[in-house]
Design a protein around this motif. Structure first.
Motif, PDB file in Angstrom:
ATOM      1  N   ILE A  46       0.853  -1.201   0.000  1.00  0.00           N
ATOM      2  CA  ILE A  46       0.000   0.000   0.000  1.00  0.00           C
ATOM      3  C   ILE A  46       0.884   1.245   0.000  1.00  0.00           C
ATOM      4  O   ILE A  46       0.620   2.216  -0.711  1.00  0.00           O
ATOM      5  CB  ILE A  46      -0.902   0.028   1.265  1.00  0.00           C
ATOM      6  N   GLY A 111       2.547  -3.095   8.629  1.00  0.00           N
ATOM      7  CA  GLY A 111       2.067  -4.341   9.224  1.00  0.00           C
ATOM      8  C   GLY A 111       1.851  -5.407   8.188  1.00  0.00           C
ATOM      9  O   GLY A 111       1.955  -5.139   6.987  1.00  0.00           O
ATOM     10  N   ILE A 150      -4.564   2.469   8.857  1.00  0.00           N
ATOM     11  CA  ILE A 150      -4.939   1.503   7.810  1.00  0.00           C
ATOM     12  C   ILE A 150      -4.654   0.076   8.283  1.00  0.00           C
ATOM     13  O   ILE A 150      -5.372  -0.866   7.937  1.00  0.00           O
ATOM     14  CB  ILE A 150      -4.156   1.820   6.509  1.00  0.00           C
ATOM     15  N   VAL A 179      -9.262   3.978   8.829  1.00  0.00           N
ATOM     16  CA  VAL A 179      -9.594   4.259   7.426  1.00  0.00           C
ATOM     17  C   VAL A 179     -10.497   3.142   6.882  1.00  0.00           C
ATOM     18  O   VAL A 179     -10.049   1.998   6.709  1.00  0.00           O
ATOM     19  CB  VAL A 179      -8.310   4.411   6.572  1.00  0.00           C
ATOM     20  N   ALA A 258      -5.564  -6.217  -0.673  1.00  0.00           N
ATOM     21  CA  ALA A 258      -5.745  -5.032  -1.529  1.00  0.00           C
ATOM     22  C   ALA A 258      -4.649  -4.005  -1.260  1.00  0.00           C
ATOM     23  O   ALA A 258      -4.405  -3.638  -0.110  1.00  0.00           O
ATOM     24  CB  ALA A 258      -7.109  -4.409  -1.254  1.00  0.00           C
TER      25      ALA A 258
END
Ligand SMILES: NC(=O)c1ccc[n+]([C@@H]2O[C@H](COP(=O)([O-])OP(=O)(O)OC[C@H]3O[C@@H](n4cnc5c(N)ncnc54)[C@H](O)[C@@H]3O)[C@@H](O)[C@H]2O)c1
Ligand SMILES: O=C(O)C[C@H](O)C(=O)O
Length: 348
Positions: A46, A111, A150, A179, A258
């Motif tokens: 991400i 993470g 997140i 989020v 994702a």
């Protein structure tokens, strides 16, 4: 060719959120205040595309990219893009303070991600400790920053950060956000396809939390409305939104969860925070925040963002019977995830 490509990216990005204005050209940053955004976990799946999207955002004057390793390369790479933000990369714990100092917004995608067969809660044992140590550093180096969490499980990592900030004496409930924007993007996308309405016009609030049945899209409030959708259609759309993360985890087959859609969601939410800080009125996004709209201490719902973070936690609005049922069913799981986070932070 290049101009046409940029124009279509620009249009797509602006359509994605009513409040988004990435890449709007031409833009003048002359009148915009300086804003530092730090990304913790910036070298990850991400973190990298999120770094790119924030480098493209004219609201950002300073972009601070932190990870345990790999950030100098990511920073050198995005820094060559000719946009406003000055980029710096920081690697390793001894550079964390410098990465955070002066930040207005801190985004945490640090993470481990899920693999097929795992729940988000299965990430707790590793990610809880990571989030706790990063929150401890935020309390020390930039206690006034807005924190966009997140890292999963969000239903527990947000309460962990809250406890760390409380212990440090820096907790401000208006400045801590889980989020959940990706749930909203999914609900909008899936609804638009089923209801056959233009996706860029769709709005759907998603409330509750960010895991399985705690994700509750309120399709009864979706606009533009489509009364021809059956109860079975709404049930299927709800389930697909709740399982959206798992759909990606399974498709990636062991290569993570994702990242690209999440980076986009994270960039939209960070931009909303920056606009709020800058005094732009009527900035509303769904987020998992400290809340009293239900009996649970944290809950995702629409929030109005302002100069100090959360200006107002908006109520749920009228719910269908199906949504009322969903709300009751999610409470026990969400409550125990919140309590698990609080317990971890107080015992460790
Ligand atoms: N909220 C959401 O909607 C949402 C969506 C997608 C993923 N996620 C979560 O985001 C997290 C990251 O996912 P990803 O795909 O980017 O994973 P990833 O493994 O690709 O990247 C994670 C990055 O975090 C870094 N990291 C680990 N410990 C760190 C520390 N102490 N300090 C700074 N950085 C550290 C790693 O080095 C790595 O670069 C996961 O927990 C995932 O479940 C949340
Ligand atoms: O599903 C995951 O594990 C990642 C994230 O929470 C998502 O919703 O995509």
């Amino acid at each position: 060719m290049r101009t046409a490509l940029l124009r279509s990216v620009d249009t797509a990005l602006r359509r994605g959120s009513s409040s988004s204005h990435f890449l709007r050209r031409p833009f003048s940053s002359g009148s915009l205040p300086d804003r530092k955004v730090a990304i913790l976990g910036a070298a990850g799946g991400i973190g990298q595309p999120l770094s790119l999207l924030l480098k493209l955002n004219p609201l950002v004057s300073s972009l601070s990219l932190y990870d345990i390793a790999g950030t100098p390369g990511v920073a050198a790479d995005v820094s060559h893009i000719n946009t406003r933000a000055e980029v710096a990369g920081y690697a390793g714990e001894d550079q964390l303070g410098k990465a955070l100092e002066g930040s207005d917004v801190v985004i945490i995608p640090a993470g481990v991600p899920r693999k097929p067969g795992m729940t988000r809660d299965d990430l707790f044992n590793i990610n809880a400790g990571i989030v706790k140590s990063l929150a401890t550093a935020i309390a020390k180096y930039c206690p006034n920053a807005l924190v966009n969490m997140i890292s999963n499980p969000v239903n527990s990592t947000v309460p962990i950060a809250a406890e760390v900030f409380k212990k440090a004496g820096t907790y401000d409930e208006k400045k801590l956000f889980g989020v959940t924007t990706l749930d909203v993007l999914r609900a909008k996308t899936f609804y638009a396809a089923k209801a056959k309405v233009p996706v860029e016009e769709v709005n759907v609030p998603v409330v509750g939390g960010h895991a399985g049945i705690t994700i509750l899209p309120l399709f009864s409030q979706a606009t533009p409305s489509n009364n021809s959708l059956s109860h079975e259609d709404i049930k299927a759309l709800t389930k697909r939104t709740q399982d959206g993360g798992t759909e990606v985890v399974e498709a990636k087959a062991g290569k993570g969860s994702a990242t690209l859609s999440m980076a986009y969601a994270g960039a939209i939410f960070a931009e909303a925070c920056l606009k709020g800080l800058n005094g732009v009125p009527d900035i509303i996004e769904c987020s998992f925040v400290q809340s009293n709209i239900t009996e649970l201490p944290f809950f995702a719902s629409k929030v109005r963002l302002g100069k100090n973070g959360v200006e107002e936690v908006l109520g749920l609005g009228p719910l269908s019977d199906f949504e009322k049922q969903g709300l009751e069913s999610l409470k026990s799981e969400l409550k125990s995830s919140i309590e698990k986070g609080i317990k971890f932070a107080s015992e460790n």
